[in-house]
Design a protein around this motif. Sequence first.
Motif, PDB file in Angstrom:
ATOM      1  N   LYS A 106      -9.562  -3.030  -3.583  1.00  0.00           N
ATOM      2  CA  LYS A 106      -9.866  -3.983  -1.945  1.00  0.00           C
ATOM      3  C   LYS A 106      -9.275  -5.569  -1.772  1.00  0.00           C
ATOM      4  O   LYS A 106      -8.211  -5.344  -1.005  1.00  0.00           O
TER       5      LYS A 106
ATOM      6  N   LYS B  12       4.927  -5.161  -5.249  1.00  0.00           N
ATOM      7  CA  LYS B  12       5.075  -4.326  -4.355  1.00  0.00           C
ATOM      8  C   LYS B  12       6.635  -3.502  -4.251  1.00  0.00           C
ATOM      9  O   LYS B  12       7.357  -4.135  -5.270  1.00  0.00           O
TER      10      LYS B  12
ATOM     11  N   GLN C 267      -2.761   1.206  -6.061  1.00  0.00           N
ATOM     12  CA  GLN C 267      -2.393   1.470  -5.357  1.00  0.00           C
ATOM     13  C   GLN C 267      -0.730   2.460  -4.832  1.00  0.00           C
ATOM     14  O   GLN C 267       0.448   2.099  -4.696  1.00  0.00           O
TER      15      GLN C 267
ATOM     16  N   HIS D 258      -0.408  -6.063   0.961  1.00  0.00           N
ATOM     17  CA  HIS D 258      -0.598  -5.343   2.729  1.00  0.00           C
ATOM     18  C   HIS D 258       0.899  -6.794   3.113  1.00  0.00           C
ATOM     19  O   HIS D 258       1.197  -5.692   4.234  1.00  0.00           O
ATOM     20  N   GLN D 259       0.624  -7.914   2.940  1.00  0.00           N
ATOM     21  CA  GLN D 259       1.522  -9.249   3.649  1.00  0.00           C
ATOM     22  C   GLN D 259       2.718  -9.319   2.472  1.00  0.00           C
ATOM     23  O   GLN D 259       4.135  -9.573   2.779  1.00  0.00           O
TER      24      GLN D 259
ATOM     25  N   ILE E 128       0.956   4.504  -1.933  1.00  0.00           N
ATOM     26  CA  ILE E 128       1.442   4.412   0.263  1.00  0.00           C
ATOM     27  C   ILE E 128       1.994   5.138  -0.215  1.00  0.00           C
ATOM     28  O   ILE E 128       3.469   4.581   0.251  1.00  0.00           O
TER      29      ILE E 128
ATOM     30  N   LEU F 259       2.029  -0.170  -5.708  1.00  0.00           N
ATOM     31  CA  LEU F 259       1.669  -2.038  -5.757  1.00  0.00           C
ATOM     32  C   LEU F 259       1.152  -2.408  -7.092  1.00  0.00           C
ATOM     33  O   LEU F 259      -0.317  -1.229  -7.462  1.00  0.00           O
TER      34      LEU F 259
ATOM     35  N   ASP G 152       7.209  -7.603   0.660  1.00  0.00           N
ATOM     36  CA  ASP G 152       7.544  -7.710   0.177  1.00  0.00           C
ATOM     37  C   ASP G 152       8.229  -7.186  -0.531  1.00  0.00           C
ATOM     38  O   ASP G 152       7.817  -7.421  -1.918  1.00  0.00           O
TER      39      ASP G 152
ATOM     40  N   ARG H 200      -4.905  -4.832  -2.561  1.00  0.00           N
ATOM     41  CA  ARG H 200      -4.417  -4.683  -1.208  1.00  0.00           C
ATOM     42  C   ARG H 200      -4.326  -5.729  -0.519  1.00  0.00           C
ATOM     43  O   ARG H 200      -3.602  -5.366   0.441  1.00  0.00           O
ATOM     44  N   THR H 201      -5.303  -6.302   0.028  1.00  0.00           N
ATOM     45  CA  THR H 201      -5.378  -7.190   0.872  1.00  0.00           C
ATOM     46  C   THR H 201      -4.301  -8.252   0.682  1.00  0.00           C
ATOM     47  O   THR H 201      -3.252  -8.443   2.112  1.00  0.00           O
TER      48      THR H 201
END
Length: 104
Positions: free
Chosen positions: A9, A48, A76, A16-17, A78, A83, A19, A12-13
């Motif tokens: 978690k 990422k 992760q 998220h920011q 998605i 990630l 690129d 992932r946080t």
Amino acid sequence: MKLSTADKKKYRTIGHQLDPIVTISENGISEGVINELNRALSDHELIKVKLAIADRDARAEVARVVAGEVRAELVQVIGKVILLLRRNSNAKPNLSNLVRHGLS
């Protein structure tokens, strides 16, 4: 290294920011792609990667293979973005996504 749900978690946080740094296409995983992923993981620790592959099963396989090739944890998946995490005790603080977010 097996990540706990809480660790995932946190990553992932941060992710998220971010690129995507590297894009892997239908052409597959070349030596150049692996070298670039290793460089990016050494510098940033958490990255990422975009998988420009249409087939869902092929993307899942490429994600698994890439993580194994670069000895990284698959944090992760998605859609067409994965990630990856590989800790580096010698990471430069100004480049490391973990250090900059207080997770060193």
